[in-house]
Scaffold this motif. Structure first.
Motif, PDB file in Angstrom:
ATOM      1  N   UNK A   1      -5.825   7.318  -5.660  1.00  0.00           N
ATOM      2  CA  UNK A   1      -6.680   7.734  -6.586  1.00  0.00           C
ATOM      3  C   UNK A   1      -7.380   6.806  -7.367  1.00  0.00           C
ATOM      4  N   UNK A   2      -6.942   5.784  -7.774  1.00  0.00           N
ATOM      5  CA  UNK A   2      -7.411   4.805  -8.647  1.00  0.00           C
ATOM      6  C   UNK A   2      -7.640   3.382  -8.337  1.00  0.00           C
ATOM      7  N   UNK A   3      -6.872   2.817  -7.206  1.00  0.00           N
ATOM      8  CA  UNK A   3      -6.838   1.573  -6.531  1.00  0.00           C
ATOM      9  C   UNK A   3      -5.829   0.729  -7.487  1.00  0.00           C
ATOM     10  N   UNK A   4      -5.157   1.446  -8.328  1.00  0.00           N
ATOM     11  CA  UNK A   4      -4.285   0.658  -9.253  1.00  0.00           C
ATOM     12  C   UNK A   4      -2.851   0.200  -8.526  1.00  0.00           C
ATOM     13  N   UNK A   5      -2.223  -0.774  -8.632  1.00  0.00           N
ATOM     14  CA  UNK A   5      -1.020  -1.489  -8.014  1.00  0.00           C
ATOM     15  C   UNK A   5      -0.204  -1.274  -9.299  1.00  0.00           C
TER      16      UNK A   5
ATOM     17  N   UNK B   1       7.272   0.114  -9.478  1.00  0.00           N
ATOM     18  CA  UNK B   1       7.669   1.253  -8.599  1.00  0.00           C
ATOM     19  C   UNK B   1       6.651   2.185  -8.147  1.00  0.00           C
ATOM     20  N   UNK B   2       6.740   3.161  -7.251  1.00  0.00           N
ATOM     21  CA  UNK B   2       5.485   4.146  -7.233  1.00  0.00           C
ATOM     22  C   UNK B   2       5.092   4.754  -8.082  1.00  0.00           C
ATOM     23  N   UNK B   3       6.064   5.218  -9.058  1.00  0.00           N
ATOM     24  CA  UNK B   3       5.725   6.218 -10.232  1.00  0.00           C
ATOM     25  C   UNK B   3       5.823   5.318 -11.535  1.00  0.00           C
ATOM     26  N   UNK B   4       5.115   3.782 -11.254  1.00  0.00           N
ATOM     27  CA  UNK B   4       5.016   2.947 -12.524  1.00  0.00           C
ATOM     28  C   UNK B   4       4.082   3.479 -13.402  1.00  0.00           C
TER      29      UNK B   4
ATOM     30  N   UNK C   1       0.838  -1.127   0.084  1.00  0.00           N
ATOM     31  CA  UNK C   1       0.047   0.077   0.045  1.00  0.00           C
ATOM     32  C   UNK C   1       0.830   1.187   0.043  1.00  0.00           C
ATOM     33  N   UNK C   2       2.173   1.170   0.797  1.00  0.00           N
ATOM     34  CA  UNK C   2       2.827   2.430   0.579  1.00  0.00           C
ATOM     35  C   UNK C   2       3.680   2.469  -0.559  1.00  0.00           C
ATOM     36  N   UNK C   3       4.111   1.285  -1.294  1.00  0.00           N
ATOM     37  CA  UNK C   3       5.089   1.480  -2.389  1.00  0.00           C
ATOM     38  C   UNK C   3       4.502   1.187  -3.606  1.00  0.00           C
ATOM     39  N   UNK C   4       3.212   0.496  -3.859  1.00  0.00           N
ATOM     40  CA  UNK C   4       2.797   0.227  -4.995  1.00  0.00           C
ATOM     41  C   UNK C   4       1.290   0.556  -5.460  1.00  0.00           C
ATOM     42  N   UNK C   5       0.735   1.198  -4.547  1.00  0.00           N
ATOM     43  CA  UNK C   5      -0.546   1.410  -4.492  1.00  0.00           C
ATOM     44  C   UNK C   5      -0.753   2.930  -4.701  1.00  0.00           C
TER      45      UNK C   5
END
Length: 171
Positions: A81-85, A89-92, A74-78
């Protein structure tokens, strides 16, 4: 052989050793360190540890470890705003249906095994909404694929650009 307590104890030892490989190599932030930080690697390890808990339910540390990893995800891949994983990376910019589904399965398994103590079901629901219309393409990935390609399954991948993968390439 049914009823063979020696074999059962050997199997329990094998399962506990397997799960300990992950639990003992988890960072203080909750990331599973043995393997890559990619979302699929993290989620697959959650499944392994949760299934190990089924064999060794006295090992509440297994549930705690999975909870810590879900917190890391949740902290690094979530993307709230969208619920996307994101994949890596966080900026993926790449989002895959299977990662959304695997996350939903992991949080449901954790909820059930912890008897509701670790409740991330609302995150799981948001991961589902990402597939059904809260994604960058603003489409229900199942219905849209069915209407446009006669296949009622999700598109495999969607990008933050709004493009999505189809059988014919990228749309």
């Amino acid at each position: 052989e049914y009823g063979n307590t020696i074999l059962a104890n050997e199997a329990l030892t094998i399962v506990n050793n397997y799960a300990s490989t992950f639990v003992n190599n988890q960072s203080s932030s909750g990331q599973w360190n043995n393997g890559s930080g990619a979302i699929q690697t993290q989620l697959k390890r959650n499944f392994a540890v949760l299934l190990s808990y089924d064999v060794s339910p006295d090992s509440s540390s297994y549930l705690d470890a999975v909870k810590d990893n879900i917190d890391w995800i949740i902290a690094n891949r979530w993307l709230p705003a969208t619920g996307g994983l994101t994949w890596t990376s966080p900026g993926g910019t790449e989002f895959y249906e299977c990662h959304q589904i695997w996350f939903m399965i992991a949080v449901k398994m954790l909820y059930e095994r912890s008897v509701g103590v670790y409740d991330y079901l609302s995150y799981g629901l948001d991961a589902w909404y990402f597939l059904t219309d809260n994604n960058y393409a603003n489409i229900d990935m199942y219905v849209h694929n069915y209407e446009n390609h006669s296949a009622f399954m999700s598109y495999r991948q969607v990008w933050s650009s709004g493009s999505y993968q189809t059988d014919n390439g990228i749309s």
